[in-house]
Write a protein that holds these residues in place. Structure first.
Motif, PDB file in Angstrom:
ATOM      1  N   LYS A   1       0.816  -1.217   0.000  1.00 53.14           N
ATOM      2  CA  LYS A   1       0.000   0.000   0.000  1.00 53.14           C
ATOM      3  C   LYS A   1       0.850   1.267   0.000  1.00 53.14           C
ATOM      4  O   LYS A   1       0.363   2.331  -0.324  1.00 53.14           O
ATOM      5  N   SER A   2       2.117   1.139   0.404  1.00 51.54           N
ATOM      6  CA  SER A   2       2.975   2.316   0.475  1.00 51.54           C
ATOM      7  C   SER A   2       4.423   1.923   0.207  1.00 51.54           C
ATOM      8  O   SER A   2       4.779   0.757   0.339  1.00 51.54           O
ATOM      9  N   PRO A   3       5.274   2.895  -0.178  1.00 49.26           N
ATOM     10  CA  PRO A   3       6.676   2.590  -0.493  1.00 49.26           C
ATOM     11  C   PRO A   3       7.405   1.987   0.703  1.00 49.26           C
ATOM     12  O   PRO A   3       7.131   2.320   1.851  1.00 49.26           O
ATOM     13  N   ARG A   4       8.337   1.119   0.391  1.00 50.64           N
ATOM     14  CA  ARG A   4       9.138   0.450   1.414  1.00 50.64           C
ATOM     15  C   ARG A   4      10.549   1.016   1.376  1.00 50.64           C
ATOM     16  O   ARG A   4      11.088   1.259   0.298  1.00 50.64           O
ATOM     17  N   TYR A   5      11.140   1.234   2.560  1.00 50.96           N
ATOM     18  CA  TYR A   5      12.470   1.816   2.656  1.00 50.96           C
ATOM     19  C   TYR A   5      13.392   0.864   3.399  1.00 50.96           C
ATOM     20  O   TYR A   5      13.042   0.306   4.437  1.00 50.96           O
ATOM     21  N   CYS A   6      14.578   0.707   2.841  1.00 48.09           N
ATOM     22  CA  CYS A   6      15.583  -0.167   3.426  1.00 48.09           C
ATOM     23  C   CYS A   6      16.155   0.513   4.674  1.00 48.09           C
ATOM     24  O   CYS A   6      16.547   1.676   4.638  1.00 48.09           O
TER      25      CYS A   6
ATOM     26  N   LEU B   1      10.947  -0.949   6.045  1.00 45.79           N
ATOM     27  CA  LEU B   1       9.880  -0.287   6.769  1.00 45.79           C
ATOM     28  C   LEU B   1       9.036   0.506   5.781  1.00 45.79           C
ATOM     29  O   LEU B   1       9.554   1.050   4.805  1.00 45.79           O
ATOM     30  N   SER B   2       7.741   0.552   6.030  1.00 44.93           N
ATOM     31  CA  SER B   2       6.851   1.402   5.243  1.00 44.93           C
ATOM     32  C   SER B   2       5.836   2.009   6.196  1.00 44.93           C
ATOM     33  O   SER B   2       5.812   1.684   7.385  1.00 44.93           O
ATOM     34  N   LEU B   3       4.982   2.847   5.669  1.00 50.52           N
ATOM     35  CA  LEU B   3       3.957   3.465   6.497  1.00 50.52           C
ATOM     36  C   LEU B   3       3.001   2.411   7.058  1.00 50.52           C
ATOM     37  O   LEU B   3       2.465   2.572   8.148  1.00 50.52           O
ATOM     38  N   THR B   4       2.833   1.305   6.340  1.00 48.54           N
ATOM     39  CA  THR B   4       1.822   0.316   6.732  1.00 48.54           C
ATOM     40  C   THR B   4       2.379  -1.001   7.247  1.00 48.54           C
ATOM     41  O   THR B   4       1.614  -1.905   7.585  1.00 48.54           O
TER      42      THR B   4
ATOM     43  N   VAL C   1       3.432  10.277  15.021  1.00 47.10           N
ATOM     44  CA  VAL C   1       4.883  10.292  15.232  1.00 47.10           C
ATOM     45  C   VAL C   1       5.545   9.362  14.214  1.00 47.10           C
ATOM     46  O   VAL C   1       6.527   9.727  13.571  1.00 47.10           O
ATOM     47  N   TYR C   2       4.978   8.170  14.075  1.00 49.18           N
ATOM     48  CA  TYR C   2       5.531   7.193  13.145  1.00 49.18           C
ATOM     49  C   TYR C   2       5.490   7.725  11.707  1.00 49.18           C
ATOM     50  O   TYR C   2       6.458   7.590  10.960  1.00 49.18           O
ATOM     51  N   ALA C   3       4.394   8.341  11.318  1.00 50.53           N
ATOM     52  CA  ALA C   3       4.261   8.880   9.960  1.00 50.53           C
ATOM     53  C   ALA C   3       5.322   9.947   9.687  1.00 50.53           C
ATOM     54  O   ALA C   3       5.888  10.003   8.592  1.00 50.53           O
ATOM     55  N   LYS C   4       5.620  10.767  10.674  1.00 48.65           N
ATOM     56  CA  LYS C   4       6.677  11.783  10.517  1.00 48.65           C
ATOM     57  C   LYS C   4       8.029  11.111  10.319  1.00 48.65           C
ATOM     58  O   LYS C   4       8.838  11.548   9.510  1.00 48.65           O
ATOM     59  N   PHE C   5       8.287  10.033  11.082  1.00 48.47           N
ATOM     60  CA  PHE C   5       9.542   9.300  10.954  1.00 48.47           C
ATOM     61  C   PHE C   5       9.678   8.708   9.544  1.00 48.47           C
ATOM     62  O   PHE C   5      10.712   8.840   8.898  1.00 48.47           O
ATOM     63  N   VAL C   6       8.631   8.071   9.066  1.00 50.92           N
ATOM     64  CA  VAL C   6       8.667   7.446   7.741  1.00 50.92           C
ATOM     65  C   VAL C   6       8.873   8.498   6.653  1.00 50.92           C
ATOM     66  O   VAL C   6       9.533   8.239   5.646  1.00 50.92           O
ATOM     67  N   LYS C   7       8.370   9.684   6.883  1.00 48.01           N
ATOM     68  CA  LYS C   7       8.488  10.759   5.892  1.00 48.01           C
ATOM     69  C   LYS C   7       9.950  11.142   5.635  1.00 48.01           C
ATOM     70  O   LYS C   7      10.284  11.580   4.528  1.00 48.01           O
TER      71      LYS C   7
ATOM     72  N   GLU D   1      17.581   7.759   2.598  1.00 53.91           N
ATOM     73  CA  GLU D   1      17.975   6.835   1.526  1.00 53.91           C
ATOM     74  C   GLU D   1      18.764   7.581   0.447  1.00 53.91           C
ATOM     75  O   GLU D   1      19.768   7.085  -0.062  1.00 53.91           O
ATOM     76  N   GLU D   2      18.333   8.771   0.117  1.00 50.58           N
ATOM     77  CA  GLU D   2      19.035   9.601  -0.860  1.00 50.58           C
ATOM     78  C   GLU D   2      20.441   9.948  -0.368  1.00 50.58           C
ATOM     79  O   GLU D   2      21.421   9.872  -1.125  1.00 50.58           O
ATOM     80  N   ALA D   3      20.564  10.298   0.903  1.00 54.39           N
ATOM     81  CA  ALA D   3      21.879  10.621   1.484  1.00 54.39           C
ATOM     82  C   ALA D   3      22.785   9.390   1.475  1.00 54.39           C
ATOM     83  O   ALA D   3      23.974   9.484   1.154  1.00 54.39           O
ATOM     84  N   ARG D   4      22.239   8.224   1.801  1.00 58.43           N
ATOM     85  CA  ARG D   4      23.015   6.981   1.806  1.00 58.43           C
ATOM     86  C   ARG D   4      23.518   6.667   0.393  1.00 58.43           C
ATOM     87  O   ARG D   4      24.680   6.312   0.201  1.00 58.43           O
TER      88      ARG D   4
END
Length: 123
Positions: free
Chosen positions: A8-13, A32-35, A96-102, A108-111
């Motif tokens: 349902k939402s993008p996943r981040y390594c 991790l993703s929003l969902t 709080v979690y949604a802000k973290f995922v944002k 990821e771009e910095a990495r």
């Protein structure tokens, strides 16, 4: 064989500690993703698909965040663990979690930029 991505939402390594309350064990999630998230685990530590679980996510610069979830799958032969869909966060902590995922796409771009620059230095 073609598989459709049903997320349902993008996943981040990421590599973050997580506590699985039902097993009283500390593990790591690797994305991790929003969902939801994917928790790395050996076969003997897997909880059954469909089982509701409580996780405590340890978010850097934020702190421990409890979340109720449900085990949706056990990964693949190459990547064993538990795909967990989040069901609820207590006390409006989802904000709080949604802000973290944002911030995860920016990290990821910095990495990726860091890796690119390190590779250029090595040449």
């Amino acid at each position: 064989m073609f598989f459709t991505d049903r997320r349902k939402s993008p996943r981040y390594c990421c590599q973050l500690p997580v506590f699985v309350n039902e097993k009283e064990m500390h593990l790591y999630l690797c994305d991790l993703s929003l969902t939801g998230c994917f928790v790395e685990a050996t076969e003997e530590l897997l909880l059954p698909v469909g089982e509701k679980i409580t996780l405590t996510l340890f978010l850097p610069c934020v702190g421990p965040l409890p979340v109720e979830g449900i085990v949706r799958h056990h990964g693949t032969p190459d990547r064993i663990g538990m795909g967990v869909e989040f069901l609820s966060f207590p006390d409006r902590l989802h904000r709080v979690y949604a802000k973290f995922v944002k911030i995860l796409p920016i990290l990821e771009e910095a990495r990726n930029l860091y890796r690119e620059l390190v590779e250029m230095e090595a040449r």
